[in-house]
Enzyme design. Structure first.
Site, mmCIF file in Angstrom:
data_model
loop_
_atom_site.group_PDB
_atom_site.id
_atom_site.type_symbol
_atom_site.label_atom_id
_atom_site.label_comp_id
_atom_site.label_asym_id
_atom_site.label_seq_id
_atom_site.Cartn_x
_atom_site.Cartn_y
_atom_site.Cartn_z
ATOM 1 N N LYS A 60 0.825 -1.208 0.000
ATOM 2 C CA LYS A 60 0.000 0.000 0.000
ATOM 3 C C LYS A 60 0.858 1.257 0.000
ATOM 4 C CE LYS A 60 -3.596 -2.562 2.416
ATOM 5 N NZ LYS A 60 -4.226 -2.874 3.720
ATOM 6 N N GLN A 113 -5.264 -1.496 9.992
ATOM 7 C CA GLN A 113 -4.889 -2.776 9.382
ATOM 8 C C GLN A 113 -5.409 -3.933 10.234
ATOM 9 O OE1 GLN A 113 -3.174 -3.094 6.378
ATOM 10 N NE2 GLN A 113 -3.621 -5.281 6.546
ATOM 11 N N ASP A 138 -11.607 2.346 4.073
ATOM 12 C CA ASP A 138 -11.798 0.896 4.031
ATOM 13 C C ASP A 138 -13.274 0.529 4.002
ATOM 14 O OD1 ASP A 138 -9.736 -0.848 3.677
ATOM 15 O OD2 ASP A 138 -9.290 -1.151 5.789
#
Length: 351
Positions: A60, A113, A138
């Protein structure tokens, strides 16, 4: 109906990924021209030190740098727990850090995460819902999930893997509307939002899971099949409807003595057999994964664009009240007299 005259094609994953990244680079360059010095900001918050999380985060960060996104990696120790959130700590802890990122105008999107690698219990739902919905790139907060389930696709962030799957399906040129779609898996990250996305793009959708009685029968009806079950090669090639589009979101390891590591990566679909019947199929690895990263970058750029539209640099959002002029102009002496009395009594100047 999809044609049953099957001509197998690998899903154009790498091409689609490159196209998205090039488009985003151009959009970021345009933002910099509009506002010199401006860069979309992405933060990645990690708890612990899982090897797989470290790998995904590095991918990422690399993609962000390539596109022109200013990405920050914030790593917290695996000793961070909910009980410590209110305490004064030398390091940022999870909720404290999330609140800071929510308030930081230079951060336009951030992710936590998952999974959280802590040696103490942490409520993942509580953590994901602490992220401000307008920065939740997200798409995992309850607010964004709720908007997606209601079909408010233009007013929410969509989880990156389902969003990437839809982009891959579009790249085939096949129309989703009217197709029979089957989703295997019902996780909050992939299966459930994938169902919603297909539904609101006008497919007829069936979700299968561990309690589905006749999985093979359901799969055999699918013109579009998305598999996110987390079980190596559970979908057999003979189950696939001829001409189906197959999206495999699985990442699994199975023993393989021919590999130096003693194992190899496979998806949730038995690829060799399935490709004989599918019209398009994603490879594993190298299929859905890169598109997931690309969609995270896209959501971050979209969030930055929304920020600039709402908060235009150099312009103040000033509202003017309507003035009501009075003639003759009233004296202010009477109005201020009670204040004069109050102040002088308090100072002991009046009897």
């Amino acid at each position: 109906m999809l044609s049953s005259n099957v001509g197998f094609f690998l899903m154009p994953c790498s091409t689609a990924d490159r196209q998205v990244r090039e488009r985003l680079k151009s959009q970021v360059a345009t933002l910099k021209e509009r506002v010199p010095g401006f860069r979309p900001g992405l933060a990645i918050l990690q708890v612990g030190d899982r090897d797989d999380s470290n790998l995904y985060i590095s991918m990422k960060l690399k993609a962000a740098a390539e596109i022109g996104i200013n990405a920050n990696h914030i790593k917290l120790p695996n000793t961070a727990s909910e009980a410590e959130f209110e305490a004064h700590c030398a390091m940022f802890l999870v909720l404290r850090c999330i609140n800071a990122l929510n308030e930081d105008p230079a951060i336009h999107g951030f992710i936590v995460q998952l999974p959280l690698d802590s040696n103490k219990p942490i409520n993942t739902e509580k953590i994901t819902n602490a992220v401000a919905p307008e920065k939740d790139v997200d798409g995992l907060s309850s607010i964004n999930a709720g908007k997606l389930s209601r079909g408010d696709l233009g007013d929410c962030f969509i989880p990156c893997t389902p969003k990437g799957c839809m982009e891959l399906i579009r790249q085939t040129g096949i129309q989703v509307a009217g197709k029979r779609a089957v989703v295997i898996g019902r996780s909050k990250i992939v299966g459930a939002p994938m169902h919603d996305l297909l539904l609101w793009n006008h497919a007829t959708v069936t979700t299968c899971h561990s309690k589905t009685a006749s999985l093979a029968e359901e799969v055999s009806k699918a013109e579009i099949l998305v598999v996110a079950a987390g079980k190596a090669e559970m979908v057999k090639g003979e189950w696939i409807k001829p001409g189906a589009v197959v999206i495999d979101c699985g990442i699994n390891h199975i023993p393989d003595s021919t590999k130096a590591s003693g194992k190899r990566v496979v998806g949730d679909v038995a690829y060799k057999a399935a490709k004989e019947k599918a019209s398009y199929i994603t490879p594993v690895p190298g299929g859905v994964g890169p598109m997931t990263v690309a969609m995270l970058m896209q959501s971050t750029v979209e969030s930055a664009q929304r920020f600039l539209e709402k908060y235009q640099p150099g312009k103040w959002n000033i509202q003017y009240n309507q003035l009501s002029l009075r003639t003759p102009v009233p004296s202010t002496g009477f109005c201020l007299y009670p204040l004069y009395i109050f102040l002088n009594v308090g100072a002991g100047k009046l009897p």
